[in-house]
Design a protein around this motif. Structure first.
Motif, PDB file in Angstrom:
ATOM      1  N   ARG A 218       1.628  13.789  43.912  1.00  0.00           N
ATOM      2  CA  ARG A 218       1.877  14.724  45.008  1.00  0.00           C
ATOM      3  C   ARG A 218       1.663  13.994  46.324  1.00  0.00           C
ATOM      4  O   ARG A 218       1.183  12.871  46.349  1.00  0.00           O
ATOM      5  CB  ARG A 218       0.907  15.906  44.925  1.00  0.00           C
ATOM      6  N   GLU A 219       1.974  14.665  47.409  1.00  0.00           N
ATOM      7  CA  GLU A 219       1.831  14.038  48.723  1.00  0.00           C
ATOM      8  C   GLU A 219       0.404  13.604  49.014  1.00  0.00           C
ATOM      9  O   GLU A 219       0.189  12.576  49.637  1.00  0.00           O
ATOM     10  CB  GLU A 219       2.292  14.993  49.827  1.00  0.00           C
ATOM     11  N   LYS A 220      -0.572  14.383  48.585  1.00  0.00           N
ATOM     12  CA  LYS A 220      -1.959  14.079  48.938  1.00  0.00           C
ATOM     13  C   LYS A 220      -2.873  13.934  47.732  1.00  0.00           C
ATOM     14  O   LYS A 220      -4.066  13.717  47.903  1.00  0.00           O
ATOM     15  CB  LYS A 220      -2.506  15.162  49.870  1.00  0.00           C
ATOM     16  N   GLU A 221      -2.340  14.072  46.541  1.00  0.00           N
ATOM     17  CA  GLU A 221      -3.159  13.963  45.335  1.00  0.00           C
ATOM     18  C   GLU A 221      -2.335  13.390  44.194  1.00  0.00           C
ATOM     19  O   GLU A 221      -1.131  13.622  44.114  1.00  0.00           O
ATOM     20  CB  GLU A 221      -3.681  15.332  44.896  1.00  0.00           C
ATOM     21  N   ILE A 222      -3.036  12.693  43.326  1.00  0.00           N
ATOM     22  CA  ILE A 222      -2.432  12.218  42.086  1.00  0.00           C
ATOM     23  C   ILE A 222      -3.341  12.684  40.961  1.00  0.00           C
ATOM     24  O   ILE A 222      -4.531  12.364  40.933  1.00  0.00           O
ATOM     25  CB  ILE A 222      -2.284  10.685  42.067  1.00  0.00           C
ATOM     26  N   THR A 223      -2.772  13.473  40.068  1.00  0.00           N
ATOM     27  CA  THR A 223      -3.527  14.004  38.938  1.00  0.00           C
ATOM     28  C   THR A 223      -3.247  13.156  37.709  1.00  0.00           C
ATOM     29  O   THR A 223      -2.091  12.848  37.419  1.00  0.00           O
ATOM     30  CB  THR A 223      -3.113  15.467  38.653  1.00  0.00           C
ATOM     31  N   PHE A 224      -4.296  12.787  37.011  1.00  0.00           N
ATOM     32  CA  PHE A 224      -4.185  12.084  35.734  1.00  0.00           C
ATOM     33  C   PHE A 224      -4.696  13.004  34.641  1.00  0.00           C
ATOM     34  O   PHE A 224      -5.766  13.598  34.782  1.00  0.00           O
ATOM     35  CB  PHE A 224      -5.037  10.806  35.732  1.00  0.00           C
ATOM     36  N   ILE A 225      -3.935  13.096  33.566  1.00  0.00           N
ATOM     37  CA  ILE A 225      -4.365  13.829  32.378  1.00  0.00           C
ATOM     38  C   ILE A 225      -4.353  12.831  31.227  1.00  0.00           C
ATOM     39  O   ILE A 225      -3.294  12.310  30.866  1.00  0.00           O
ATOM     40  CB  ILE A 225      -3.418  15.002  32.062  1.00  0.00           C
TER      41      ILE A 225
ATOM     42  N   TYR B 224      -8.273  14.190  35.965  1.00  0.00           N
ATOM     43  CA  TYR B 224      -8.843  13.587  37.171  1.00  0.00           C
ATOM     44  C   TYR B 224      -7.897  13.789  38.343  1.00  0.00           C
ATOM     45  O   TYR B 224      -6.679  13.774  38.167  1.00  0.00           O
ATOM     46  CB  TYR B 224      -8.988  12.066  37.023  1.00  0.00           C
ATOM     47  N   GLU B 225      -8.464  13.903  39.530  1.00  0.00           N
ATOM     48  CA  GLU B 225      -7.719  13.748  40.775  1.00  0.00           C
ATOM     49  C   GLU B 225      -8.094  12.361  41.278  1.00  0.00           C
ATOM     50  O   GLU B 225      -9.263  12.112  41.596  1.00  0.00           O
ATOM     51  CB  GLU B 225      -8.100  14.818  41.802  1.00  0.00           C
ATOM     52  N   LEU B 226      -7.133  11.453  41.323  1.00  0.00           N
ATOM     53  CA  LEU B 226      -7.402  10.068  41.703  1.00  0.00           C
ATOM     54  C   LEU B 226      -7.998   9.992  43.103  1.00  0.00           C
ATOM     55  O   LEU B 226      -7.507  10.629  44.039  1.00  0.00           O
ATOM     56  CB  LEU B 226      -6.107   9.252  41.649  1.00  0.00           C
ATOM     57  N   SER B 227      -9.051   9.210  43.218  1.00  0.00           N
ATOM     58  CA  SER B 227      -9.673   8.939  44.512  1.00  0.00           C
ATOM     59  C   SER B 227     -10.272   7.538  44.443  1.00  0.00           C
ATOM     60  O   SER B 227     -10.474   7.004  43.346  1.00  0.00           O
ATOM     61  CB  SER B 227     -10.777   9.962  44.807  1.00  0.00           C
ATOM     62  N   PRO B 228     -10.564   6.943  45.577  1.00  0.00           N
ATOM     63  CA  PRO B 228     -11.219   5.631  45.530  1.00  0.00           C
ATOM     64  C   PRO B 228     -12.546   5.668  44.753  1.00  0.00           C
ATOM     65  O   PRO B 228     -12.937   4.684  44.140  1.00  0.00           O
ATOM     66  CB  PRO B 228     -11.436   5.294  47.006  1.00  0.00           C
ATOM     67  N   GLU B 229     -13.198   6.829  44.726  1.00  0.00           N
ATOM     68  CA  GLU B 229     -14.478   6.950  44.029  1.00  0.00           C
ATOM     69  C   GLU B 229     -14.329   6.913  42.504  1.00  0.00           C
ATOM     70  O   GLU B 229     -15.218   6.421  41.816  1.00  0.00           O
ATOM     71  CB  GLU B 229     -15.204   8.243  44.439  1.00  0.00           C
TER      72      GLU B 229
ATOM     73  N   GLU C  59       5.736   6.108  50.939  1.00  0.00           N
ATOM     74  CA  GLU C  59       5.747   7.052  52.056  1.00  0.00           C
ATOM     75  C   GLU C  59       4.384   7.712  52.258  1.00  0.00           C
ATOM     76  O   GLU C  59       3.959   7.934  53.380  1.00  0.00           O
ATOM     77  CB  GLU C  59       6.812   8.125  51.817  1.00  0.00           C
ATOM     78  N   HIS C  60       3.685   8.004  51.169  1.00  0.00           N
ATOM     79  CA  HIS C  60       2.466   8.811  51.264  1.00  0.00           C
ATOM     80  C   HIS C  60       1.157   8.058  51.011  1.00  0.00           C
ATOM     81  O   HIS C  60       0.093   8.571  51.354  1.00  0.00           O
ATOM     82  CB  HIS C  60       2.558   9.992  50.297  1.00  0.00           C
ATOM     83  N   TYR C  61       1.222   6.878  50.408  1.00  0.00           N
ATOM     84  CA  TYR C  61      -0.009   6.186  50.008  1.00  0.00           C
ATOM     85  C   TYR C  61      -0.048   4.718  50.426  1.00  0.00           C
ATOM     86  O   TYR C  61      -0.796   3.932  49.850  1.00  0.00           O
ATOM     87  CB  TYR C  61      -0.181   6.271  48.479  1.00  0.00           C
ATOM     88  N   THR C  62       0.710   4.338  51.420  1.00  0.00           N
ATOM     89  CA  THR C  62       0.817   2.930  51.808  1.00  0.00           C
ATOM     90  C   THR C  62      -0.542   2.284  52.063  1.00  0.00           C
ATOM     91  O   THR C  62      -0.802   1.176  51.593  1.00  0.00           O
ATOM     92  CB  THR C  62       1.720   2.781  53.052  1.00  0.00           C
TER      93      THR C  62
END
Length: 168
Positions: A96-103, A114-119, A158-161
């Motif tokens: 998504r524009e502001k989130e990446i979900t992993f199943i 998970y919602e991908l984050s640097p953490e 476009e969204h995660y450069t």
């Protein structure tokens, strides 16, 4: 599409033309957001199940992997479908524009989302490596790893450069 008679009438009715232009602009501004997913390991999920959710199948590979465009309001239904029918030992990501979900669906059938984050990126990296039988840290920058998929590349750039190009 305007008919020619309507066009002639609009040429003489500037107020009507302005109303149509505003309506078009509002429709354009409220364009339905979409999500992308490269669905692998999901032979149990039928195309008709995806299509019944309003999900567009952009392409299907020879291996049966499907590139999906998902209406944002259908995300919960899509996630439930993936959790229930994804093949054990596979994962699916939804970009998504502001989130990446992993199943992740483990070999024993349980799932973890998970919602991908640097953490949590390291944990997701480890799971990707485990599920792909690859050495750990091969995909240390998961954002870059995802962007290497041609289906996601333009959207990711476009969204995660910043996250793709950051130094680890």
């Amino acid at each position: 599409m305007l008919q020619s008679m309507e066009y002639i009438d609009l040429a003489h009715d500037s107020d009507q033309l302005i109303r149509i232009a505003k309506k078009w602009q509002n429709a354009k501004m409220t364009h339905m957001p979409y999500l992308l997913s490269y669905l692998m390991g999901a032979r149990e999920i039928k195309d008709s199940e995806l299509e019944s959710l309003g999900i567009e199948i952009k392409n299907t590979t020879e291996d049966g992997d499907r590139m999906l465009v998902i209406p944002s309001e259908k995300l919960p239904s899509h996630i439930e479908l993936v959790k229930s029918k994804l093949t054990n030992g596979f994962w699916n990501e939804i970009v998504r524009e502001k989130e990446i979900t992993f199943i992740f669906k483990f070999k024993d059938g349980h799932t973890k989302e998970y919602e991908l984050s640097p953490e949590n990126e390291q944990e997701i990296d480890n799971l990707c490596a485990e599920f792909n039988n690859e050495p750990p840290n091969k995909t240390a920058n998961v954002y870059k790893y995802i962007s290497d998929n041609k289906f996601y590349n333009d959207f990711m750039m476009e969204h995660y450069t910043d996250l793709i190009n950051r130094k680890l």
